[in-house]
Design a protein around this motif. Sequence first.
Motif, PDB file in Angstrom:
ATOM      1  N   LEU A 156       0.817  -1.223   0.000  1.00  0.00           N
ATOM      2  CA  LEU A 156       0.000   0.000   0.000  1.00  0.00           C
ATOM      3  C   LEU A 156       0.849   1.271   0.000  1.00  0.00           C
ATOM      4  CD1 LEU A 156      -2.962  -0.966   2.368  1.00  0.00           C
ATOM      5  CD2 LEU A 156      -3.033  -0.675  -0.113  1.00  0.00           C
ATOM      6  N   GLU A 157       2.147   1.118   0.305  1.00  0.00           N
ATOM      7  CA  GLU A 157       3.022   2.304   0.266  1.00  0.00           C
ATOM      8  C   GLU A 157       3.469   2.658  -1.148  1.00  0.00           C
ATOM      9  OE1 GLU A 157       6.068   1.570   3.200  1.00  0.00           O
ATOM     10  OE2 GLU A 157       4.607   1.846   4.820  1.00  0.00           O
ATOM     11  N   ALA A 158       3.222   1.771  -2.105  1.00  0.00           N
ATOM     12  CA  ALA A 158       3.580   2.102  -3.504  1.00  0.00           C
ATOM     13  C   ALA A 158       2.770   3.323  -3.937  1.00  0.00           C
ATOM     14  CB  ALA A 158       3.282   0.914  -4.413  1.00  0.00           C
ATOM     15  N   ARG A 159       3.409   4.197  -4.725  1.00  0.00           N
ATOM     16  CA  ARG A 159       2.696   5.433  -5.113  1.00  0.00           C
ATOM     17  C   ARG A 159       1.542   5.147  -6.074  1.00  0.00           C
ATOM     18  NH1 ARG A 159       7.639   7.250  -3.572  1.00  0.00           N
ATOM     19  NH2 ARG A 159       8.819   6.546  -5.382  1.00  0.00           N
ATOM     20  N   ASN A 160       1.722   4.182  -6.940  1.00  0.00           N
ATOM     21  CA  ASN A 160       0.658   3.771  -7.868  1.00  0.00           C
ATOM     22  C   ASN A 160       0.523   2.264  -7.790  1.00  0.00           C
ATOM     23  OD1 ASN A 160       0.239   6.307  -9.710  1.00  0.00           O
ATOM     24  ND2 ASN A 160       2.447   6.037  -9.484  1.00  0.00           N
ATOM     25  N   ILE A 161      -0.690   1.817  -7.957  1.00  0.00           N
ATOM     26  CA  ILE A 161      -0.937   0.376  -7.949  1.00  0.00           C
ATOM     27  C   ILE A 161      -1.671   0.017  -9.231  1.00  0.00           C
ATOM     28  CG2 ILE A 161      -2.536  -1.298  -6.912  1.00  0.00           C
ATOM     29  CD1 ILE A 161      -1.557  -0.446  -4.212  1.00  0.00           C
ATOM     30  N   MET A 162      -1.228  -1.038  -9.885  1.00  0.00           N
ATOM     31  CA  MET A 162      -1.979  -1.511 -11.058  1.00  0.00           C
ATOM     32  C   MET A 162      -2.248  -3.008 -10.859  1.00  0.00           C
ATOM     33  SD  MET A 162      -1.499  -0.903 -15.094  1.00  0.00           S
ATOM     34  CE  MET A 162       0.130  -1.554 -15.255  1.00  0.00           C
ATOM     35  N   MET A 163      -3.519  -3.312 -10.696  1.00  0.00           N
ATOM     36  CA  MET A 163      -3.905  -4.712 -10.494  1.00  0.00           C
ATOM     37  C   MET A 163      -4.525  -5.252 -11.782  1.00  0.00           C
ATOM     38  SD  MET A 163      -6.604  -6.202  -7.751  1.00  0.00           S
ATOM     39  CE  MET A 163      -8.006  -6.989  -8.498  1.00  0.00           C
ATOM     40  N   LEU A 164      -4.096  -6.429 -12.174  1.00  0.00           N
ATOM     41  CA  LEU A 164      -4.616  -7.059 -13.392  1.00  0.00           C
ATOM     42  C   LEU A 164      -5.372  -8.335 -13.022  1.00  0.00           C
ATOM     43  CD1 LEU A 164      -1.356  -7.153 -15.589  1.00  0.00           C
ATOM     44  CD2 LEU A 164      -2.953  -5.239 -15.283  1.00  0.00           C
ATOM     45  N   LEU A 169     -14.336  -4.673   3.221  1.00  0.00           N
ATOM     46  CA  LEU A 169     -12.902  -4.781   3.493  1.00  0.00           C
ATOM     47  C   LEU A 169     -12.673  -5.915   4.489  1.00  0.00           C
ATOM     48  CD1 LEU A 169     -10.256  -3.150   2.994  1.00  0.00           C
ATOM     49  CD2 LEU A 169     -10.784  -1.933   5.107  1.00  0.00           C
ATOM     50  N   THR A 170     -11.818  -6.855   4.132  1.00  0.00           N
ATOM     51  CA  THR A 170     -11.583  -7.974   5.056  1.00  0.00           C
ATOM     52  C   THR A 170     -10.214  -8.599   4.845  1.00  0.00           C
ATOM     53  OG1 THR A 170     -12.267 -10.233   5.622  1.00  0.00           O
ATOM     54  CG2 THR A 170     -12.885  -9.488   3.436  1.00  0.00           C
ATOM     55  N   SER A 171      -9.615  -9.007   5.963  1.00  0.00           N
ATOM     56  CA  SER A 171      -8.326  -9.684   5.848  1.00  0.00           C
ATOM     57  C   SER A 171      -8.509 -11.098   5.284  1.00  0.00           C
ATOM     58  CB  SER A 171      -7.642  -9.759   7.216  1.00  0.00           C
ATOM     59  OG  SER A 171      -8.419 -10.553   8.080  1.00  0.00           O
ATOM     60  N   GLN A 172      -9.751 -11.536   5.106  1.00  0.00           N
ATOM     61  CA  GLN A 172      -9.979 -12.840   4.471  1.00  0.00           C
ATOM     62  C   GLN A 172      -9.761 -12.766   2.958  1.00  0.00           C
ATOM     63  OE1 GLN A 172     -10.473 -15.816   6.043  1.00  0.00           O
ATOM     64  NE2 GLN A 172      -9.953 -14.518   7.793  1.00  0.00           N
ATOM     65  N   ILE A 173      -9.839 -11.544   2.417  1.00  0.00           N
ATOM     66  CA  ILE A 173      -9.563 -11.332   0.976  1.00  0.00           C
ATOM     67  C   ILE A 173      -8.631 -10.132   0.941  1.00  0.00           C
ATOM     68  CG2 ILE A 173     -10.590 -10.724  -1.275  1.00  0.00           C
ATOM     69  CD1 ILE A 173     -13.177 -12.014  -0.224  1.00  0.00           C
ATOM     70  N   THR A 174      -7.326 -10.416   0.958  1.00  0.00           N
ATOM     71  CA  THR A 174      -6.408  -9.300   1.224  1.00  0.00           C
ATOM     72  C   THR A 174      -6.387  -8.283   0.083  1.00  0.00           C
ATOM     73  OG1 THR A 174      -4.524 -10.657   0.511  1.00  0.00           O
ATOM     74  CG2 THR A 174      -4.983 -10.558   2.874  1.00  0.00           C
ATOM     75  N   ALA A 175      -6.837  -8.695  -1.118  1.00  0.00           N
ATOM     76  CA  ALA A 175      -6.907  -7.724  -2.218  1.00  0.00           C
ATOM     77  C   ALA A 175      -7.980  -6.660  -1.990  1.00  0.00           C
ATOM     78  CB  ALA A 175      -7.149  -8.441  -3.541  1.00  0.00           C
ATOM     79  N   THR A 176      -8.855  -6.847  -0.974  1.00  0.00           N
ATOM     80  CA  THR A 176      -9.793  -5.755  -0.665  1.00  0.00           C
ATOM     81  C   THR A 176      -9.020  -4.517  -0.213  1.00  0.00           C
ATOM     82  OG1 THR A 176     -10.150  -6.614   1.589  1.00  0.00           O
ATOM     83  CG2 THR A 176     -11.794  -7.207  -0.076  1.00  0.00           C
ATOM     84  N   ALA A 177      -7.735  -4.688   0.116  1.00  0.00           N
ATOM     85  CA  ALA A 177      -6.900  -3.540   0.489  1.00  0.00           C
ATOM     86  C   ALA A 177      -6.813  -2.524  -0.641  1.00  0.00           C
ATOM     87  CB  ALA A 177      -5.507  -4.008   0.895  1.00  0.00           C
ATOM     88  N   VAL A 178      -7.188  -2.931  -1.845  1.00  0.00           N
ATOM     89  CA  VAL A 178      -7.217  -1.978  -2.966  1.00  0.00           C
ATOM     90  C   VAL A 178      -8.114  -0.797  -2.592  1.00  0.00           C
ATOM     91  CG1 VAL A 178      -9.171  -3.047  -4.235  1.00  0.00           C
ATOM     92  CG2 VAL A 178      -7.376  -1.858  -5.506  1.00  0.00           C
ATOM     93  N   GLN A 179      -9.097  -1.057  -1.737  1.00  0.00           N
ATOM     94  CA  GLN A 179     -10.035   0.002  -1.352  1.00  0.00           C
ATOM     95  C   GLN A 179      -9.424   0.991  -0.366  1.00  0.00           C
ATOM     96  OE1 GLN A 179     -13.757  -1.828  -0.013  1.00  0.00           O
ATOM     97  NE2 GLN A 179     -13.415  -3.547  -1.386  1.00  0.00           N
ATOM     98  N   LEU A 180      -8.232   0.649   0.150  1.00  0.00           N
ATOM     99  CA  LEU A 180      -7.593   1.497   1.163  1.00  0.00           C
ATOM    100  C   LEU A 180      -6.502   2.391   0.601  1.00  0.00           C
ATOM    101  CD1 LEU A 180      -6.814  -0.986   4.088  1.00  0.00           C
ATOM    102  CD2 LEU A 180      -8.458   0.889   4.119  1.00  0.00           C
ATOM    103  N   HIS A 181      -6.089   2.132  -0.625  1.00  0.00           N
ATOM    104  CA  HIS A 181      -4.890   2.807  -1.122  1.00  0.00           C
ATOM    105  C   HIS A 181      -5.143   4.287  -1.335  1.00  0.00           C
ATOM    106  CE1 HIS A 181      -1.646   3.645  -4.168  1.00  0.00           C
ATOM    107  NE2 HIS A 181      -0.983   3.074  -3.186  1.00  0.00           N
ATOM    108  N   SER A 182      -4.157   5.102  -0.953  1.00  0.00           N
ATOM    109  CA  SER A 182      -4.396   6.547  -1.031  1.00  0.00           C
ATOM    110  C   SER A 182      -3.852   7.140  -2.329  1.00  0.00           C
ATOM    111  CB  SER A 182      -3.736   7.242   0.160  1.00  0.00           C
ATOM    112  OG  SER A 182      -2.369   6.920   0.155  1.00  0.00           O
ATOM    113  N   GLY A 183      -3.077   6.368  -3.094  1.00  0.00           N
ATOM    114  CA  GLY A 183      -2.511   6.909  -4.338  1.00  0.00           C
ATOM    115  C   GLY A 183      -3.371   6.547  -5.531  1.00  0.00           C
ATOM    116  N   ALA A 184      -2.747   6.484  -6.695  1.00  0.00           N
ATOM    117  CA  ALA A 184      -3.499   6.193  -7.918  1.00  0.00           C
ATOM    118  C   ALA A 184      -3.614   4.687  -8.104  1.00  0.00           C
ATOM    119  CB  ALA A 184      -2.776   6.800  -9.103  1.00  0.00           C
TER     120      ALA A 184
END
Length: 271
Positions: free
Chosen positions: A198-206, A224-239
Amino acid sequence: MDIVIKDNYDSMSNYAAQKIAGIIKDKPDCVLGLATGGTPIGTYRELIKMHQQGLDLSAVRTFNLDEYFGVGIDLTKPYDQDQSYARFMHEELLKHVNINPQNSHIPDGRTNDPAGFCKWYEEEIKKAGGIDLQLLGIGGDGHWAFNEPGSSLMSRTRIEALSKQTLDDNYESFYKKAGVKREQMPHFAITMGIGTILEARNIMMLANGSQKADVVALALEGPLTSQITATAVQLHSGAITVVLDNESASKLKGLQHYRDVANLKKEYGLE
Ligand code: F6R
């Protein structure tokens, strides 16, 4: 979050590679976070083509997300002797482009001091100035990197046990073809944590394919749940850019809205 839906795997890969090439052109010594797996192979092939047509990666620095623990990255050994992610990266990208081997970092799956290594890896990312763009796939169990269900959404680089679903998925995709028995697969990996990613300035998920449709919908639109860690995409503050093909996007509740927004952005030149 930008959700880009492409017709198929090839156009998804082409779009992702164009984005990465754009970052490299703007900042030749950019820091890229790289992923392995079936999903980014097409993106890497496109980047290789671009390199053959003149894209220079000589100053690019890279950090891979993860590596199986117990399989090697011994660069003195032939790469075709294991199923390591180091071998994968070498075969699918590194040997075809001019990334300086000294600038390419992959967690050491043979380290005798995993805790010390993980700390060092985090420090190296910081020393490099942080990650400009982190490329990600998504696992069948919703993982990012090898952050399996139950991993803290604040986790850092560490050793993680692989879930049964990940073992099954990766056996089918890679190990079976290589003639490795299911019980011989590594059961642990060194992985960047969700907090690290999540500290990356930009995230690109495919993501591509109908087998990812349910988990993509849960990751982007579910709670948002630690059972599906990709839900963290909803937390990212960058692009954040999520690039999907039609099949993996097919279960999104907001599918029509995402398509409408993409069309509007095109119309307004906001892409
Ligand atoms: C790979 C990684 C994994 C994969 C995920 C999807 O470095 O971190 O999280 O992105 O398991 O794998 P594929 O692309 O094979 O479906």
